[in-house]
Each structure stands twice: as C-alpha cells, then as structure tokens.
Design an enzyme around this catalytic site. Structure first.
Site, PDB file in Angstrom:
ATOM      1  N   ARG A 154       0.823  -1.219   0.000  1.00 40.74           N
ATOM      2  CA  ARG A 154       0.000   0.000   0.000  1.00 40.74           C
ATOM      3  C   ARG A 154       0.854   1.263   0.000  1.00 40.74           C
ATOM      4  O   ARG A 154       0.515   2.264   0.621  1.00 40.74           O
ATOM      5  CB  ARG A 154      -0.948   0.049   1.208  1.00 40.74           C
ATOM      6  CG  ARG A 154      -1.962  -1.052   1.281  1.00 40.74           C
ATOM      7  CD  ARG A 154      -2.951  -0.999   0.123  1.00 40.74           C
ATOM      8  NE  ARG A 154      -4.044  -1.931   0.345  1.00 40.74           N
ATOM      9  CZ  ARG A 154      -4.008  -3.228   0.033  1.00 40.74           C
ATOM     10  NH1 ARG A 154      -2.944  -3.747  -0.555  1.00 40.74           N
ATOM     11  NH2 ARG A 154      -5.041  -3.987   0.271  1.00 40.74           N
ATOM     12  N   SER A 221     -10.582  -0.558   3.069  1.00 40.92           N
ATOM     13  CA  SER A 221      -9.883  -0.796   4.343  1.00 40.92           C
ATOM     14  C   SER A 221      -9.431   0.547   4.902  1.00 40.92           C
ATOM     15  O   SER A 221      -8.749   1.307   4.204  1.00 40.92           O
ATOM     16  CB  SER A 221      -8.627  -1.644   4.129  1.00 40.92           C
ATOM     17  OG  SER A 221      -8.959  -2.921   3.671  1.00 40.92           O
ATOM     18  N   GLU A 313      -4.759   3.634   6.437  1.00 37.12           N
ATOM     19  CA  GLU A 313      -4.425   3.549   5.013  1.00 37.12           C
ATOM     20  C   GLU A 313      -4.994   4.802   4.342  1.00 37.12           C
ATOM     21  O   GLU A 313      -4.428   5.348   3.408  1.00 37.12           O
ATOM     22  CB  GLU A 313      -5.080   2.275   4.443  1.00 37.12           C
ATOM     23  CG  GLU A 313      -4.712   1.982   3.021  1.00 37.12           C
ATOM     24  CD  GLU A 313      -5.434   0.759   2.461  1.00 37.12           C
ATOM     25  OE1 GLU A 313      -5.462  -0.291   3.131  1.00 37.12           O
ATOM     26  OE2 GLU A 313      -5.958   0.865   1.345  1.00 37.12           O
TER      27      GLU A 313
HETATM   28  N1  EPU Z   1     -11.190 -10.627  10.117  1.00 39.77           N
HETATM   29  C1  EPU Z   1     -11.933 -10.726  11.267  1.00 39.77           C
HETATM   30  N2  EPU Z   1     -12.918  -9.798  11.463  1.00 39.77           N
HETATM   31  C2  EPU Z   1     -13.176  -8.815  10.580  1.00 39.77           C
HETATM   32  C3  EPU Z   1     -12.403  -8.715   9.401  1.00 39.77           C
HETATM   33  C4  EPU Z   1     -11.399  -9.644   9.192  1.00 39.77           C
HETATM   34  O1  EPU Z   1     -11.722 -11.578  12.105  1.00 39.77           O
HETATM   35  O2  EPU Z   1     -14.093  -8.027  10.823  1.00 39.77           O
HETATM   36  C5  EPU Z   1     -10.171 -11.657   9.878  1.00 39.77           C
HETATM   37  C6  EPU Z   1     -10.575 -12.599   8.752  1.00 39.77           C
HETATM   38  O3  EPU Z   1     -11.345 -13.652   9.202  1.00 39.77           O
HETATM   39  C7  EPU Z   1      -9.227 -13.067   8.243  1.00 39.77           C
HETATM   40  C8  EPU Z   1      -8.341 -11.854   8.460  1.00 39.77           C
HETATM   41  O4  EPU Z   1      -9.003 -11.025   9.416  1.00 39.77           O
HETATM   42  O5  EPU Z   1      -8.726 -14.110   9.028  1.00 39.77           O
HETATM   43  C9  EPU Z   1      -8.047 -11.083   7.185  1.00 39.77           C
HETATM   44  O6  EPU Z   1      -9.255 -10.637   6.586  1.00 39.77           O
HETATM   45  P1  EPU Z   1      -9.408 -10.511   4.994  1.00 39.77           P
HETATM   46  O7  EPU Z   1      -8.873 -11.704   4.322  1.00 39.77           O
HETATM   47  O8  EPU Z   1     -10.799 -10.069   4.713  1.00 39.77           O
HETATM   48  O9  EPU Z   1      -8.415  -9.384   4.526  1.00 39.77           O
HETATM   49  P2  EPU Z   1      -7.881  -8.065   5.222  1.00 39.77           P
HETATM   50  O10 EPU Z   1      -6.484  -8.296   5.675  1.00 39.77           O
HETATM   51  O11 EPU Z   1      -8.861  -7.582   6.214  1.00 39.77           O
HETATM   52  C10 EPU Z   1      -6.845  -7.146   2.989  1.00 39.77           C
HETATM   53  C11 EPU Z   1      -6.819  -5.828   2.278  1.00 39.77           C
HETATM   54  C12 EPU Z   1      -8.099  -5.604   1.476  1.00 39.77           C
HETATM   55  C13 EPU Z   1      -8.285  -6.753   0.505  1.00 39.77           C
HETATM   56  C14 EPU Z   1      -8.321  -8.063   1.307  1.00 39.77           C
HETATM   57  C15 EPU Z   1      -8.407  -9.274   0.414  1.00 39.77           C
HETATM   58  C16 EPU Z   1      -5.444  -4.321   3.589  1.00 39.77           C
HETATM   59  C17 EPU Z   1      -5.409  -3.150   4.507  1.00 39.77           C
HETATM   60  N3  EPU Z   1      -6.647  -4.748   3.215  1.00 39.77           N
HETATM   61  O12 EPU Z   1      -7.869  -7.054   3.974  1.00 39.77           O
HETATM   62  O13 EPU Z   1      -7.914  -4.416   0.720  1.00 39.77           O
HETATM   63  O14 EPU Z   1      -9.467  -6.615  -0.254  1.00 39.77           O
HETATM   64  O15 EPU Z   1      -7.101  -8.188   2.080  1.00 39.77           O
HETATM   65  O16 EPU Z   1      -7.211  -9.458  -0.260  1.00 39.77           O
HETATM   66  O17 EPU Z   1      -4.391  -4.839   3.220  1.00 39.77           O
HETATM   67  C18 EPU Z   1      -8.301  -2.061   0.730  1.00 39.77           C
HETATM   68  O18 EPU Z   1      -7.075  -1.915   0.817  1.00 39.77           O
HETATM   69  O19 EPU Z   1      -9.098  -1.071   0.681  1.00 39.77           O
HETATM   70  C19 EPU Z   1      -8.861  -3.410   0.752  1.00 39.77           C
HETATM   71  C20 EPU Z   1     -10.176  -3.630   0.782  1.00 39.77           C
END
Ligand code: EPU
Length: 317
Positions: A154, A221, A313
């Site tokens: 990012r 995010s 972010e």
């Molecule tokens: N999780 C929770 N509770 C929540 C949200 C997430 O427990 O409310 C847990 C999920 O179960 C999982 C972990 O957190 O074990 C990661 O969640 P997820 O795979 O949804 O991805 P993320 O790390 O929350 C990142 C990116 C997103 C992208 C997704 C999918 C960042 C800051 N965010 O989110 O990017 O879509 O992976 O690849 O790196 C963005 O940057 O705007 C964005 C949406």
C-alpha cells in the site's frame, strides 16, 4: 478541462463527505496541465481520503474518461482518471490477463499506482510497467519505471510526495495466457474455468465483505495491516492462538478491531462495517471529524488491548 469554483466535494470522495473546495480543476486526456498558484490537493476518485473541513485551495483531479491505448500485444497504457474496474473489464474482453484479482476495487488507474492497490493475492505493482506523471513542482512530464516507483505494501514513491505528481497514464504489462491466481485462501481449490468467472467470484467475495459504494460511503480498508516484531506475535499468540498472522509478522487489523468489539458499532454518524471491522463507513451524512474521532477511538482501544499501533491507510485532510 473543467473548472468549478466553491464546489461541494461530496461526489469526489467515496466517503461522501460534504465539504467544499474553493476551486476544482478536472483535467481531460488531451489537456495541458495549467500552472497552479496557492495550495493544491491532488485526488483520484477520492477513494482513500477523508476531508475534515472545507478546502481553501485548488483540488485537481483527472476526468474519468475511458481512454486507453494498447502499445504492444502485452502492454496497455490507460488514462490515470479511468475507473480501474473499467480497465480490468476491457483487458479481459481483449484476452489480456493479470488484473482480474483486482476486480471491483473502487478507485482509478492513477490510484492503483499511488496506493499499489492489492486484493485477493494480487498487487498492482506486479503489473505496472511504467507511470507517466506531470510534476506540478517542476512543471514537466516525466516517466517512472516500476523500480523508480518504490512500490511496497500500500505504498509508493508518490505517496511520500503528496500533491506533487499528477498520475497521467499507467502502462501495465499483462499476459496473453490466463494463469489463475488462487493464492488467497477463500479462492483456493476453486476450479475456475475462465478469467471472467474468477472476476465474478472475486467481485462477489468483495461485496460480501465491503459496503457497496452506491449504498454506503467508505474508503475500503481504513487501516493497514500492521507489521510487528517477533516478540509481539509470540506474546499475542499465547492469549489468542487463533489470531491470523501473515508473512512476515503482518497481523490482521480487521481481526484486532473485531476482537476489540468494534464490529457493527457506530459513533456519531460514522460506523464500523458489520461484515468487516477493517472498514469505517458513512452511516448517514457523517462529517470527516466523526470518521477521524471513530478511527482515533479504535486506535486507542486496539493499542490498549493488544499493544499494537494501527496506521490508517486512508489520508485524513
Ligand atoms: N477478520 C476478522 N474480522 C473482521 C475482518 C477480518 O476476524 O471483521 C479476519 C478474517 O477472518 C481473516 C483476516 O481477518 O482471518 C483477514 O481478513 P481478509 O482476508 O478479509 O483481509 P484483510 O487483511 O482484512 C486485505 C486488504 C483488502 C483486501 C483483502 C483481500 C489491507 C489493509 N486490506 O484485507 O484491501 O481486499 O485483504 O485481499 O491490506 C483495501 O485496501 O481497501 C482493501 C479492501
């Protein structure tokens, strides 16, 4: 080029925050960028920013005109203001693969380079060949190679020089052969027959976790996933053995915020998305200050409960 005076920016930021700019300049693909005096704020689709007050300067953005040109059989140059998802649709329709995992990300082609957008196992940096910019300080065009952009999670060179560069065009290197990227765990083992099907699956997955822009404003995010020291991982794993940890020592901000009890809560007219704690949203004509206050309360609570600092972010202006 279009120039507006004293205009609401509500339609120019995805949070839908209603602040005014003294001047808004919208550049078209064939325009020369006019010289600016006074303070300047460059925005893409405004998908990564929170305005907390009226802006007493000039906001510059690019029109979202669909404008691209294939350079070779693998290289495509797209106008920075184009909606990223429109480009992705076009690439798949024209047998060019690679960007499908970034489907449905709200934002522009230019933002894909500034932010090195990423989702579902893919990052823009893996496909960006070069970036053509207009340097507002030196008043000249220049081209950055992929290496010049200093891409990271990012992050890019441009993020460290805010309001200096207008990203006019991005050239992507794509593939004529479709090799599905199923590295993201929810996609693992899914036998997708075509890039189009993978795009549809990703779009569906995305909207199952994120607010639809036409219904609720947000910046995707809100926080980056924090990278911490070994000792922090070891300490937290004792109390939370199920806590997700990604290489290298990257924690999930969404998991931490969820575990701290914020999911679905609102404070003022800003809220934490009920299906994804990483997303702050506009729960009804909220102000930027309400978003900022909610973000600060979450940061403080996560710091207190887990000893982990969350870094936004989104940019707060
Ligand atoms: N999780 C929770 N509770 C929540 C949200 C997430 O427990 O409310 C847990 C999920 O179960 C999982 C972990 O957190 O074990 C990661 O969640 P997820 O795979 O949804 O991805 P993320 O790390 O929350 C990142 C990116 C997103 C992208 C997704 C999918 C960042 C800051 N965010 O989110 O990017 O879509 O992976 O690849 O790196 C963005 O940057 O705007 C964005 C949406």
């Amino acid at each position: 080029m279009k120039v507006f005076e004293n205009i609401s920016l509500k339609e120019y930021n995805t949070f839908g925050i209603d602040v005014k700019a003294r001047r808004l300049v919208v550049i078209e693909p064939d325009d020369e960028v006019p010289p600016q005096d006074g303070e300047v704020q460059v925005i893409g689709a405004g998908s990564n920013m929170v305005f907390t007050k009226d802006y007493d300067g000039t906001v510059i953005t690019l029109s979202n005109t669909f404008h691209l040109s294939p350079l070779t059989s693998h290289l495509v140059t797209a106008w920075g203001g184009m909606v990223m998802d429109d480009l992705i649709r076009w690439t798949l329709d024209n047998g060019l693969y690679g960007l499908e995992n970034l489907s449905a990300i709200p934002g522009t082609v230019g933002a894909s380079a500034v932010q090195n957008v990423g989702a579902y196992g893919a990052e823009a940096k893996d496909f960006i060949e070069s970036v053509e910019v207009y340097d507002l300080q030196e008043r000249r065009h220049c081209t950055f190679s992929n290496a010049d952009c200093h891409f990271a999670y990012r992050d890019s060179f441009f993020k460290h020089h805010p309001n200096r560069y207008l990203i006019l065009r991005v050239t992507y290197r794509l593939s004529r052969e479709f090799v599905p990227n199923l590295s993201y765990k929810a996609l693992e083992g899914q036998p997708h027959a075509s890039a189009q099907q993978l795009r549809e699956a990703i779009t569906e997955l995305r909207w199952s976790k994120l607010p639809r822009p036409e219904e609720h404003g947000s910046a995707g995010s809100f926080f980056k996933n924090p990278v911490v020291d070994d000792a922090v991982v070891v300490r937290l794993k004792v109390d939370y053995p199920d806590m997700p940890v990604y290489p290298v020592n990257k924690l999930s901000a969404g998991w931490l915020i969820d575990k701290a009890g914020w999911k679905g809560r609102t404070q003022g007219r800003a809220g934490v998305w009920p299906k994804n704690a990483l997303v702050l949203y506009n729960a009804g004509d909220c102000t930027g200050d309400e978003v900022r206050a909610l973000a600060a309360a979450i940061q403080q609570d996560v710091k207190q409960k887990f000893g982990v600092a969350l870094d936004p972010e989104a940019i707060i202006i």
